[in-house]
Design a protein around this motif. Structure first.
Motif, PDB file in Angstrom:
ATOM      1  N   TYR A  89       3.141  -0.196  -3.766  1.00  0.00           N
ATOM      2  CA  TYR A  89       1.887   0.374  -4.263  1.00  0.00           C
ATOM      3  C   TYR A  89       1.934   0.556  -5.772  1.00  0.00           C
ATOM      4  O   TYR A  89       0.929   0.347  -6.467  1.00  0.00           O
ATOM      5  CB  TYR A  89       1.595   1.704  -3.582  1.00  0.00           C
ATOM      6  CG  TYR A  89       0.299   2.328  -4.060  1.00  0.00           C
ATOM      7  CD1 TYR A  89      -0.918   1.732  -3.760  1.00  0.00           C
ATOM      8  CD2 TYR A  89       0.298   3.472  -4.851  1.00  0.00           C
ATOM      9  CE1 TYR A  89      -2.105   2.278  -4.211  1.00  0.00           C
ATOM     10  CE2 TYR A  89      -0.882   4.026  -5.304  1.00  0.00           C
ATOM     11  CZ  TYR A  89      -2.081   3.423  -4.975  1.00  0.00           C
ATOM     12  OH  TYR A  89      -3.261   3.958  -5.436  1.00  0.00           O
ATOM     13  N   THR A 103     -10.967   4.334  -7.807  1.00  0.00           N
ATOM     14  CA  THR A 103     -12.137   5.128  -7.420  1.00  0.00           C
ATOM     15  C   THR A 103     -12.321   6.304  -8.370  1.00  0.00           C
ATOM     16  O   THR A 103     -13.430   6.592  -8.823  1.00  0.00           O
ATOM     17  CB  THR A 103     -11.994   5.625  -5.975  1.00  0.00           C
ATOM     18  OG1 THR A 103     -11.896   4.492  -5.099  1.00  0.00           O
ATOM     19  CG2 THR A 103     -13.174   6.479  -5.561  1.00  0.00           C
ATOM     20  N   ARG A 130      -0.681  -1.190  -8.147  1.00  0.00           N
ATOM     21  CA  ARG A 130      -1.474  -0.361  -9.045  1.00  0.00           C
ATOM     22  C   ARG A 130      -1.395  -0.885 -10.479  1.00  0.00           C
ATOM     23  O   ARG A 130      -2.411  -0.961 -11.184  1.00  0.00           O
ATOM     24  CB  ARG A 130      -0.964   1.071  -8.964  1.00  0.00           C
ATOM     25  CG  ARG A 130      -1.836   2.080  -9.667  1.00  0.00           C
ATOM     26  CD  ARG A 130      -1.292   3.468  -9.417  1.00  0.00           C
ATOM     27  NE  ARG A 130      -2.013   4.462 -10.162  1.00  0.00           N
ATOM     28  CZ  ARG A 130      -1.618   5.706 -10.313  1.00  0.00           C
ATOM     29  NH1 ARG A 130      -0.503   6.108  -9.750  1.00  0.00           N
ATOM     30  NH2 ARG A 130      -2.330   6.562 -11.011  1.00  0.00           N
ATOM     31  N   PRO A 179      -8.080   0.952  -4.453  1.00  0.00           N
ATOM     32  CA  PRO A 179      -7.127   2.024  -4.761  1.00  0.00           C
ATOM     33  C   PRO A 179      -7.828   3.315  -5.166  1.00  0.00           C
ATOM     34  O   PRO A 179      -8.852   3.294  -5.858  1.00  0.00           O
ATOM     35  CB  PRO A 179      -6.314   1.463  -5.937  1.00  0.00           C
ATOM     36  CG  PRO A 179      -6.560  -0.009  -5.920  1.00  0.00           C
ATOM     37  CD  PRO A 179      -7.935  -0.194  -5.360  1.00  0.00           C
ATOM     38  N   ILE A 180      -7.260   4.449  -4.777  1.00  0.00           N
ATOM     39  CA  ILE A 180      -7.868   5.737  -5.086  1.00  0.00           C
ATOM     40  C   ILE A 180      -7.939   5.981  -6.581  1.00  0.00           C
ATOM     41  O   ILE A 180      -8.912   6.558  -7.078  1.00  0.00           O
ATOM     42  CB  ILE A 180      -7.100   6.894  -4.381  1.00  0.00           C
ATOM     43  CG1 ILE A 180      -7.769   8.247  -4.665  1.00  0.00           C
ATOM     44  CG2 ILE A 180      -5.660   6.911  -4.802  1.00  0.00           C
ATOM     45  CD1 ILE A 180      -9.206   8.364  -4.190  1.00  0.00           C
ATOM     46  N   ASN A 224       0.802  -1.228   0.000  1.00  0.00           N
ATOM     47  CA  ASN A 224       0.000   0.000   0.000  1.00  0.00           C
ATOM     48  C   ASN A 224       0.831   1.271   0.000  1.00  0.00           C
ATOM     49  O   ASN A 224       0.273   2.364   0.043  1.00  0.00           O
ATOM     50  CB  ASN A 224      -0.942   0.015   1.212  1.00  0.00           C
ATOM     51  CG  ASN A 224      -2.053  -1.007   1.070  1.00  0.00           C
ATOM     52  OD1 ASN A 224      -2.493  -1.306  -0.029  1.00  0.00           O
ATOM     53  ND2 ASN A 224      -2.481  -1.573   2.185  1.00  0.00           N
ATOM     54  N   HIS A 262     -10.617   2.946   0.369  1.00  0.00           N
ATOM     55  CA  HIS A 262      -9.190   2.588   0.327  1.00  0.00           C
ATOM     56  C   HIS A 262      -8.755   1.887   1.616  1.00  0.00           C
ATOM     57  O   HIS A 262      -8.110   0.839   1.577  1.00  0.00           O
ATOM     58  CB  HIS A 262      -8.355   3.854   0.118  1.00  0.00           C
ATOM     59  CG  HIS A 262      -6.888   3.662   0.356  1.00  0.00           C
ATOM     60  ND1 HIS A 262      -6.039   3.156  -0.606  1.00  0.00           N
ATOM     61  CD2 HIS A 262      -6.114   3.889   1.454  1.00  0.00           C
ATOM     62  CE1 HIS A 262      -4.820   3.088  -0.110  1.00  0.00           C
ATOM     63  NE2 HIS A 262      -4.833   3.529   1.137  1.00  0.00           N
ATOM     64  N   ASP A 263      -9.125   2.452   2.761  1.00  0.00           N
ATOM     65  CA  ASP A 263      -8.604   1.995   4.041  1.00  0.00           C
ATOM     66  C   ASP A 263      -9.261   0.689   4.495  1.00  0.00           C
ATOM     67  O   ASP A 263      -8.598  -0.191   5.028  1.00  0.00           O
ATOM     68  CB  ASP A 263      -8.813   3.085   5.089  1.00  0.00           C
ATOM     69  CG  ASP A 263      -8.025   2.830   6.361  1.00  0.00           C
ATOM     70  OD1 ASP A 263      -6.834   2.503   6.251  1.00  0.00           O
ATOM     71  OD2 ASP A 263      -8.602   2.955   7.457  1.00  0.00           O
TER      72      ASP A 263
END
Length: 902
Positions: free
Chosen positions: A313, A420, A317, A416-417, A308, A410-411
């Motif tokens: 990350y 989103t 991704r 993943p942002i 993360n 996300h949390d």
């Protein structure tokens, strides 16, 4: 000509011209300013900057690189990619402009049967820096390129610098004319699509005193030694020699794109006459898949695992973008098991270790895809609900998803942002990115607060470079626990000082030390440095730059000044325990490979006195029997008193010898190989170790868990700490045996099983009594139901309870009402601080248009959440338990509105 052959010819050509072939550094490189190696010159920076003396006058390499700054642009055009390979040749005070130009021209124009690339000399256009008459003359007079094909360009295009004071110089770029079908005539200054750049020759000759921008700097004077740094894009040369348009169509990339097209039933370029320039979503998604699958393969191969933050990350991704691109192409089954092997088959000719290590690589990649598919299933439903809600509230206006909602995705769900953002944008909804970033920053600040002083105290390397220029630390940690030396430098808050005062904390650099600096998973030594009139307690030891050992200390007595004689003394008990833990890590790693197979390779470790943890490639939990077997194999190796030895050799020799390298570590040409029992355990390692395996003492595995997709972690206590741990376990076992009044610990499983059976029976009986109590007042609730314009309405707030209680009561009450008259039941309950509501309707109510799903949405809105369901039974929830009464009132009003509107 295949890409692997282009690579081979490059290295052979320069090796035959007295260049040392330097293997590619891993993509994870020991540079605090870089996430990944992003240029071919990165491993040579210390030599080019004059920080270290190069071991050879000239060198060549094909360096693996990853650039992620424009990852969102990947696929949208054929120009953007993440992984690439940079061919380079380097001269350190040896040949200069003429040598570099002649070498370049000789390779690219030599006929292919003679080992060259065979480019047409008439189609090559060199560029030079505006004021570089020397380079212009060399191209015109020595090489013979007509003057009209040599272009002069300004600082923005043809002058290289690092963006900071230091070396810089003009450069000469080589372009190839791909023909009129690619654009206008007139050279690189007119059209850089038609004239493709493929090689940049940097003439490092100036000492820059100030750099304000790429094109604005001050030259203080010439460098004392002039260097050459060149870079030729391997993928660009491949596209030229293979007669294709771009990197997506070369032999190392296109097979993955083609396989993705086959799997999804799409045809690349079907929507455009020119696939490379097509911006049709299908072509974009296919390019994303091709790029990200190859990049992920190379990153995992070099030891990156999904996570993360940071490098992990980026990998996560890319893997998830590839999987999602396949879904957007209409393919919803698992994709990577079909795509990753295709990429490996194309890349293994240049990197054979990918095939050898493919078991580990594929475990990690496939595990991440499985995790992401589960994430998608949860996250998409939640995101769609949230997006629909904000669009409804916007009532046709611009809609924005709140930052806290994006952060929760996300949390809590690992969504993943960037996903989103993409999915919200597809539905016409923006995302409050500033709010999301603020919450992420708060979380990171909390997580890193404890480690800040230790890990970030060495972030600014300038002061350490200055101290390193005084000479390398004479490091004797392998030979001795003590060392006499001199205080060479003192640092406080990143600034050099002349002395440290009593009670002060700072960093001390000695010319000679016996302290082990944290590296390779082993924490730093503990101990003291004694200076005349002062004792310095060592609390950390690091290597902020190569060759320099830095001690973080607290001062007792003093003051301490630069030039003081010093005596470094490592705590012998600490060192012994650290050696036990590090050797124990090697033993457990070898045991894992013996029990699970060679693909169970270490991907990270941490050891300190008495404790070790080891991360390894594996995609499923270990059974109790497997854990016991690993522990037994480890302790048998300890019992056998295997010899432990260390010897130095070249990196190729170590690999040929079968030594295992830790992923992500950067190794010198000479490496240290630690053996335990000969070939049973043979690893590259710079840590401290025991002399025989028996000195490790006991090894007791204390835990096994998942730390990411395809990566497991084992933890163990070592030596006397293992015995203490087992002693505590024995005491606990004895206490439980006494509490259960068992004769011996062997009876415990049976006794505990009997106890669990009784507990379950008791829970069932309690649940039965609870249901009876819950339904006891059902008759009264029916008789006291209110009349809402002809509809019988029973409502009740159960307060704190289980979520199922509301459903049970609602369905029972609806049955008691029967179907003679319309009836609606609404029940609220608060479980674990979160309110929920269940609404049930009978047939007669539904005939009047009163539906449970519509009523629940009204009530859930009052509770601050959402919900839905069938016309006869629906459920919803929210966040505000104080609003349950208002939610029931809202249901009653909604019934009235529905009935009166009939």
């Amino acid at each position: 000509m295949e890409t692997a052959e282009i690579r081979r010819r490059w290295l052979t050509y320069f090796e035959n011209r007295d260049h040392t072939v330097v293997p590619s550094a891993p993509l994870i490189y020991d540079d605090p300013n870089l996430l990944f190696v992003n240029a071919g010159m990165v491993p040579f920076k210390p030599y080019l900057l004059g920080q270290q003396t190069p071991p050879w006058p000239r060198a060549t390499s094909v360096q693996k690189c990853v650039r992620t700054g424009d990852i969102e642009e990947v696929g949208k055009t054929s120009r953007h990619g993440t992984f690439f390979q940079m061919n380079g040749n380097f001269s350190f005070g040896d040949y200069f402009k003429q040598g570099a130009i002649e070498l370049a021209w000789g390779l690219i124009t030599a006929p292919q049967p003679e080992g060259g690339y065979g480019l047409d000399p008439e189609r090559i256009w060199p560029t030079v820096f505006r004021d570089d008459d020397e380079a212009f003359a060399l191209w015109r007079d020595v090489i013979g390129v007509p003057a009209e094909r040599i272009t002069r360009r300004d600082e923005a295009d043809n002058y290289w610098n690092m963006g900071v004071p230091g070396p810089g110089g003009p450069c000469s770029e080589l372009f190839y004319d791909r023909g009129p079908e690619y654009g206008a005539e007139g050279g690189p200054a007119v059209d850089e699509d038609r004239y493709m750049e493929f090689w940049n020759l940097v003439f490092m000759q100036d000492d820059l005193s100030a750099v304000r921008s790429k094109a604005d700097f001050d030259v203080a004077g010439p460098l004392p030694a002039k260097n050459i740094d060149t870079g030729m894009g391997l993928e660009r040369m491949a596209s030229l020699l293979q007669g294709v348009d771009n990197l997506y169509e070369i032999d190392e990339v296109f097979p993955v794109l083609d396989k993705a097209a086959e799997m999804t039933g799409k045809k690349y370029g079907a929507h455009s006459g020119h696939a490379a320039s097509s911006s049709h979503p299908d072509d974009v998604h296919l390019r994303v898949v091709a790029d990200h699958v190859r990049s992920s393969l190379m990153l995992i191969g070099d030891g990156v695992t999904p996570g993360n933050e940071g490098r992990g990350y980026v990998l996560r991704r890319m893997l998830r973008r590839a999987v999602r691109a396949m879904r957007l192409l209409g393919y919803e089954d698992v994709a990577l098991p079909h795509l990753l092997p295709v990429s490996m088959e194309r890349m293994k000719a240049s990197y054979p270790e990918l095939e050898t290590d493919f078991g580990r690589i594929s475990q990690i990649a496939y595990g991440e895809e499985d995790a992401f598919r589960r994430t998608l299933a949860q996250g998409i439903t939640i995101l769609d609900t949230a997006v629909a809600d904000v669009k409804k509230k916007a009532n046709g206006g611009s809609a924005t998803l709140a930052g806290d909602q994006a952060f929760a995705l996300h949390d809590t769900y690992g969504f993943p942002i960037d996903l989103t953002l993409e999915m919200a944008a597809e539905q016409g909804v923006a995302v409050d990115q500033e709010g999301f970033r603020a919450l992420m920053q708060e979380q990171r600040a909390r997580a890193k607060a404890d480690a800040k002083a230790k890990k970030h105290g060495h972030a600014d390397t300038e002061v350490w470079k200055e101290l390193r220029e005084l000479g390398a630390t004479d490091w004797v940690a392998y030979q001795s626990l003590s060392a006499e030396g001199t205080v060479r430098g003192l640092v406080v808050d990143g600034e050099q000082v002349s002395e440290l005062q009593p009670g002060q904390t700072g960093q001390v650099v000695l010319d000679r030390t016996s302290f082990y600096a944290e590296s390779g998973g082993q924490i730093a030594d503990s101990g003291v440095i004694k200076v005349d009139g002062a004792t310095l307690k060592v609390i950390d030891v690091q290597r902020p730059v190569k060759g320099l050992v830095v001690h973080t200390v607290t001062v007792d007595g003093g003051p301490v000044t630069v030039g003081n004689a010093a005596y470094a003394q490592v705590d012998p008990d600490w060192r012994l325990s650290a050696c036990q833990a590090h050797s124990g890590t090697h033993v457990v790693h070898a045991a894992l490979r013996q029990v699970l197979g060679p693909s169970a390779l270490q991907s990270g470790s941490y050891n300190k006195p008495g404790y070790l943890r080891l991360d390894f490639a594996w995609n499923s939990a270990l059974s109790e029997a497997t854990r016991s077997e690993i522990e037994e194999v480890s302790n048998l190796a300890v019992r056998q008193d295997l010899p432990v030895s260390a010897q130095y050799m070249t990196l190729p020799e170590a690999k040929e010898w079968g030594a295992l390298a830790l992923f992500g570590e950067t190794y010198d040409e000479q490496v240290r190989v630690v053996e335990i029992g000969g070939p049973w355990s043979r690893e590259l390692c710079g840590g401290t170790h025991v002399a025989h395996s028996s000195q490790v003492g006991a090894i007791s595995l204390t835990g096994e868990s998942s730390v990411g997709s395809g990566v497991r972690r084992v933890e163990a206590m070592v030596g006397i700490d293992a015995l203490r741990y087992l002693g505590k376990e024995r005491t606990l076992l004895s206490q439980i045996t006494g509490l259960l009044k068992a004769q011996s610990s062997e009876e415990l499983p049976e006794r505990i099983n009997e106890l669990l059976i009784r507990v379950k029976e008791s829970e069932r009986e309690i649940a039965r009594l609870h249901q009876q109590q819950l339904l006891a007042d059902a008759g009264r609730l029916v008789s006291e139901a209110s009349d809402v314009y002809g509809v019988q309405f029973a409502s009740v707030d159960l307060g704190d309870g289980a979520a199922d209680d509301a459903r049970t009561l609602a369905t029972d009450l609806r049955q008691r009402f029967g179907n003679d008259r319309p009836a609606v039941v609404a029940v609220t309950v608060t479980a674990k601080g979160r309110p929920s509501i269940v609404v049930a309707t009978n047939d007669a109510a539904r005939q009047w248009g009163v539906q449970a799903g519509a009523l629940v949405k009204v009530a859930a809105g009052v509770l601050g959440g959402g919900g839905g369901g069938k016309p006869d039974l629906a459920q919803g929830g929210g966040t505000d338990p104080a609003k349950t009464g208002a939610a029931l009132e809202a249901v009653e009003h909604a019934i009235g509105s529905t009935v009166t509107a009939r």
